[in-house]
Design an enzyme around this catalytic site. Structure first.
Site, short mmCIF file in Angstrom:
data_model
loop_
_atom_site.label_atom_id
_atom_site.label_comp_id
_atom_site.label_asym_id
_atom_site.label_seq_id
_atom_site.Cartn_x
_atom_site.Cartn_y
_atom_site.Cartn_z
CG HIS A 1 -2.36 -3.34 7.88
ND1 HIS A 1 -2.60 -3.53 6.54
CD2 HIS A 1 -1.10 -2.86 7.96
CE1 HIS A 1 -1.53 -3.20 5.84
NE2 HIS A 1 -0.60 -2.80 6.69
CG ASN B 1 0.86 -5.70 3.34
OD1 ASN B 1 1.13 -6.03 4.48
ND2 ASN B 1 0.84 -4.42 2.95
CB CYS C 1 3.76 -3.08 9.22
SG CYS C 1 2.43 -2.08 8.51
CG HIS C 2 6.19 1.46 6.33
ND1 HIS C 2 5.70 0.56 5.41
CD2 HIS C 2 7.48 1.67 5.98
CE1 HIS C 2 6.64 0.25 4.54
NE2 HIS C 2 7.73 0.91 4.86
#
Length: 438
Positions: A205, A152, A173-174
């Site tokens: 995000h 990030n 990304c998780h």
């Protein structure tokens, strides 16, 4: 035999997940594994743990070699097929502390500061130069490698790599993988988990759960909205539930993250909002301190059963590598350059969309238009991302100011003069962690 390089291999638990998964994947189990880090102690801890795991679960089929120090990075990269990167430039001390403490002097509070906001901007500005150096080495020594970026601020770093280098890069990304599961669990809709189908697109995000259906094809959003409106008790996900109420849709990353991506929730003029929406200010520094303390305990037990036993995780990494090597298709949520995939976002934005992976690599899918209010929310973040990248590329100081002035949270709290002064203070405090701007 593929070669897989991990840059930032001192992230031992993450290295365990990535390479434990690889050891349990037939096409990857005999890989050459190159571990690289600038911290010799953490690198040895990871190497010792992976060697023991390789013996326990993989019959010593993988070949593991460690490389330490910037001068040896190109040796780790050379002839790689896949490169996984998970680094934090500047670490907790001094840079994360700087990102939080100096803005506090201006009355600007943050929760995570690793994606957007003034903290995300400066995290990007000190990280992209390192990525650029790494990119030039990949271009020279491993031009066909795929770079799997877990660092990030995802959209800004991945966007830079995809637009300004020749490295084949995807950002991972998780949050996409757990988004709909967490939502259904929070709403006590556990019976809808099995066989559900979801469709997610937007930016990292802040990608939107655009559609979610049960195994029979029934739309779950009407019930989701009904339960979200009715959930009045305080809980940990109140910002994203407010998104459902006000914008109609849920998004991928947690409420503590999203609290600082907009001008709505962290406001010194309305301090009651912090309690009302259960917002954990200074959350990331607390996590860093806890991780440091936890690691002091965990590092003594690296060769115990917990670390050496492994079940394949949900991480995309090994699945992507396997799909590229075997042509066995796999679907991911990947961060890629927009180029019209989402029609009502900037073409240069780094977007998070469904992607097909096979022997042809990462192939993003066309999404079309987001609901107009969701595209508008995304663009408030995209504006900052694009200008921050521009600041690095041009080395123009004014673009740092522009990015900060257009950041939703920063602009909602500070005057233009204070924003410029804050940026100057942060540049001075970062010192040699940043390049020179003109």
């Amino acid at each position: 035999m593929p070669k897989i390089t991990f840059i930032g291999a001192g992230s031992t638990v993450f290295a365990k997940n990535i390479f434990g998964d690889c050891m349990l994947t037939p096409s990857l189990s005999e890989s050459e594994i190159a571990l690289y880090d600038i911290d010799a102690v953490r690198l040895k801890e990871s190497s010792d743990m992976l060697e023991a795991m390789n013996k326990k679960i993989n019959n010593k089929k993988a070949k593991i070699k460690s490389y330490c120090g910037v001068e040896n990075r190109k040796k780790a990269i050379k002839n790689s097929d896949f490169i996984v990167i998970a680094i934090q430039v500047g670490g907790y001390d001094p840079c994360t502390i700087t990102d939080f403490e100096i803005p506090k002097k201006y009355g600007l509070r943050q929760t995570i500061a690793d994606t957007l906001g003034i903290g995300g901007i400066f995290r990007t500005l000190r990280t992209i130069p390192v990525f650029e150096d790494i990119a030039r080495e990949i271009e020279k020594y491993a031009p066909n490698a795929w770079l799997l970026n877990y660092v990030n601020p995802m959209a800004m770093i991945t966007g830079f790599m995809q637009r300004y280098t020749g490295v084949k890069t995807v950002g991972l990304c998780h949050s996409v993988q757990v988004c709909s599961k967490e939502l259904l669990e929070n709403l006590d809709m556990h019976d809808k988990l099995e066989g559900r189908k979801d469709f997610i697109a937007g930016i990292n995000h802040m990608a939107w759960l655009l559609d979610i259906r049960d195994k029979y094809g029934n739309d779950l959003y009407p019930e989701i909205r009904k339960r979200a409106y009715a959930k009045t008790e305080k809980h940990k996900d109140m910002v994203r539930f407010e998104y459902i109420k006000r914008f109609g849709y849920y998004c991928t990353e947690s409420s503590e993250h999203n609290a600082e991506y907009n001008p709505f929730f962290i406001k010194s003029k309305y301090p009651q909002l912090i309690s009302k929406f259960n917002i954990p200010l200074d959350e990331y520094p607390r996590r860093c301190i806890k991780q440091i303390e936890d690691w002091k305990k965990d590092s003594k037990n690296l060769l115990d059963g917990y670390f050496l036993n492994h079940k394949r995780s949900r991480e995309y990494g090994s699945f992507i590598m396997n799909a590229v090597l075997t042509n066995e298709p796999y679907r991911i949520g990947g961060n890629v350059i927009n180029n019209g995939l989402i029609e009502n976002l900037d073409k240069n934005a780094c977007v998070e969309v469904p992607c097909l992976v096979d022997a042809n690599g990462i192939q993003p899918t066309y999404v079309g238009k987001l609901p107009v209010q969701l595209a508008a929310m995304n663009m408030t973040n995209v504006n900052v991302q694009l200008i921050t990248i521009e600041a690095h590329v041009t080395k123009k100081l004014e673009h740092i100011y522009h990015a900060a002035m257009l950041d939703p949270h920063t602009a909602s709290e500070l005057s233009i003069d204070d924003i410029v002064s804050l940026c100057d203070d942060l540049i001075k405090a970062h010192g040699t962690w940043l390049p020179k701007y003109k």
